[in-house]
Scaffold this motif. Sequence first.
Motif, PDB file in Angstrom:
ATOM      1  N   LEU A 158       0.826  -1.192   0.000  1.00  0.00           N
ATOM      2  CA  LEU A 158       0.000   0.000   0.000  1.00  0.00           C
ATOM      3  C   LEU A 158       0.867   1.251   0.000  1.00  0.00           C
ATOM      4  CD1 LEU A 158      -2.748  -0.981   2.618  1.00  0.00           C
ATOM      5  CD2 LEU A 158      -2.657  -1.453   0.154  1.00  0.00           C
ATOM      6  N   GLU A 159       0.303   2.340  -0.506  1.00  0.00           N
ATOM      7  CA  GLU A 159       1.023   3.618  -0.500  1.00  0.00           C
ATOM      8  C   GLU A 159       1.042   4.229   0.886  1.00  0.00           C
ATOM      9  OE1 GLU A 159      -0.769   6.092  -3.415  1.00  0.00           O
ATOM     10  OE2 GLU A 159      -0.267   4.765  -5.100  1.00  0.00           O
ATOM     11  N   ASP A 160      -0.043   4.063   1.641  1.00  0.00           N
ATOM     12  CA  ASP A 160      -0.095   4.582   3.006  1.00  0.00           C
ATOM     13  C   ASP A 160      -1.096   3.784   3.813  1.00  0.00           C
ATOM     14  OD1 ASP A 160      -2.832   6.059   3.100  1.00  0.00           O
ATOM     15  OD2 ASP A 160      -1.878   6.848   1.294  1.00  0.00           O
ATOM     16  N   GLU A 161      -1.019   3.912   5.139  1.00  0.00           N
ATOM     17  CA  GLU A 161      -1.850   3.107   6.025  1.00  0.00           C
ATOM     18  C   GLU A 161      -3.328   3.459   5.895  1.00  0.00           C
ATOM     19  OE1 GLU A 161      -1.831   1.520  10.670  1.00  0.00           O
ATOM     20  OE2 GLU A 161      -0.859   3.425  10.172  1.00  0.00           O
ATOM     21  N   GLN A 163      -5.107   3.477   3.438  1.00  0.00           N
ATOM     22  CA  GLN A 163      -5.783   2.581   2.493  1.00  0.00           C
ATOM     23  C   GLN A 163      -6.208   1.263   3.136  1.00  0.00           C
ATOM     24  OE1 GLN A 163      -2.482   2.533  -0.385  1.00  0.00           O
ATOM     25  NE2 GLN A 163      -3.818   3.557  -1.858  1.00  0.00           N
ATOM     26  N   ALA A 166     -10.036   0.412   3.465  1.00  0.00           N
ATOM     27  CA  ALA A 166     -10.658  -0.028   2.221  1.00  0.00           C
ATOM     28  C   ALA A 166     -10.228  -1.447   1.873  1.00  0.00           C
ATOM     29  CB  ALA A 166     -10.311   0.925   1.079  1.00  0.00           C
ATOM     30  N   VAL A 167      -8.957  -1.767   2.119  1.00  0.00           N
ATOM     31  CA  VAL A 167      -8.476  -3.134   1.887  1.00  0.00           C
ATOM     32  C   VAL A 167      -9.246  -4.112   2.770  1.00  0.00           C
ATOM     33  CG1 VAL A 167      -6.517  -4.686   2.261  1.00  0.00           C
ATOM     34  CG2 VAL A 167      -6.171  -2.499   1.111  1.00  0.00           C
TER      35      VAL A 167
END
Length: 269
Positions: A158-161, A163, A166-167
Amino acid sequence: MFEEIARRGLVLLGCGKMGSAMLEGWLTQGLEPGAVWVIDPKPSDWVTGTGVHVNEALPESPAVVLIAVKPQMMGDALPDIDRYGNGSTLYVSIAAGTTLGFFEDLLGEASPIVRAMPNTPAAVGRGITAIVGNPRVAPAQMDMAEGLLDAIGQVVRLEDEGQMDAVTAVSGSGPAYVFHLIETMAAAGVAEGLPEELAMRLATATVAGAGALAETSGEDPGQLRVNVTSPGGTTAAALEVLMEEEAGFPGLLKRAVKAAAERSRELAG
């Protein structure tokens, strides 16, 4: 990947279904049992028979501590491994809803920590896990975390936590949506005159086969849907119902995923 672990060791905190699936994958890939320490109050016969260290004195400075206990058990479990905090030991957590900040508060802000979100198909090596690390995680450590989690399926970064909620809503909770789809497809088949056992077998195999086709065909799921839909045919009749914007899948799943993501944010907050 295993060189550093072979030299310093790996501690697996919790060895239930997910922990056992990972352990089996690591051993199959060539990790020596003597490089693994398992902490679990009720280890299975399979775990004790693998040759790993079970509930024994832990190594001085393990390369990785993988936290695979449920969030509600975290308070009792962490004292066993917090002594490695603010050091070179990489912590990897698969505990749902437990943030990087939570672990930084308990283990120290200088601790390298990776948060991971697997899903239940990981128990059969078909999961997908999303990972994100705090700023203390070195590139080599992120590669190590990805390699370890690769034992239970695919891994995405992931690009950042932010996200992660949504995951959690899509892939973490997603298997339950699919299981419910199987249930309801089978029930609909029974309503149309099929015996229960046959309806369930048809629904289960159809969902499993369609998922495998979507994953391996190289075609977009939308195109696969078009491929099986003849104009004016039976599939088209069903899709008219399922693809209604509000009452069908589009609106229903959007609301369901939104509800799961919002609940994930509440639990993490």
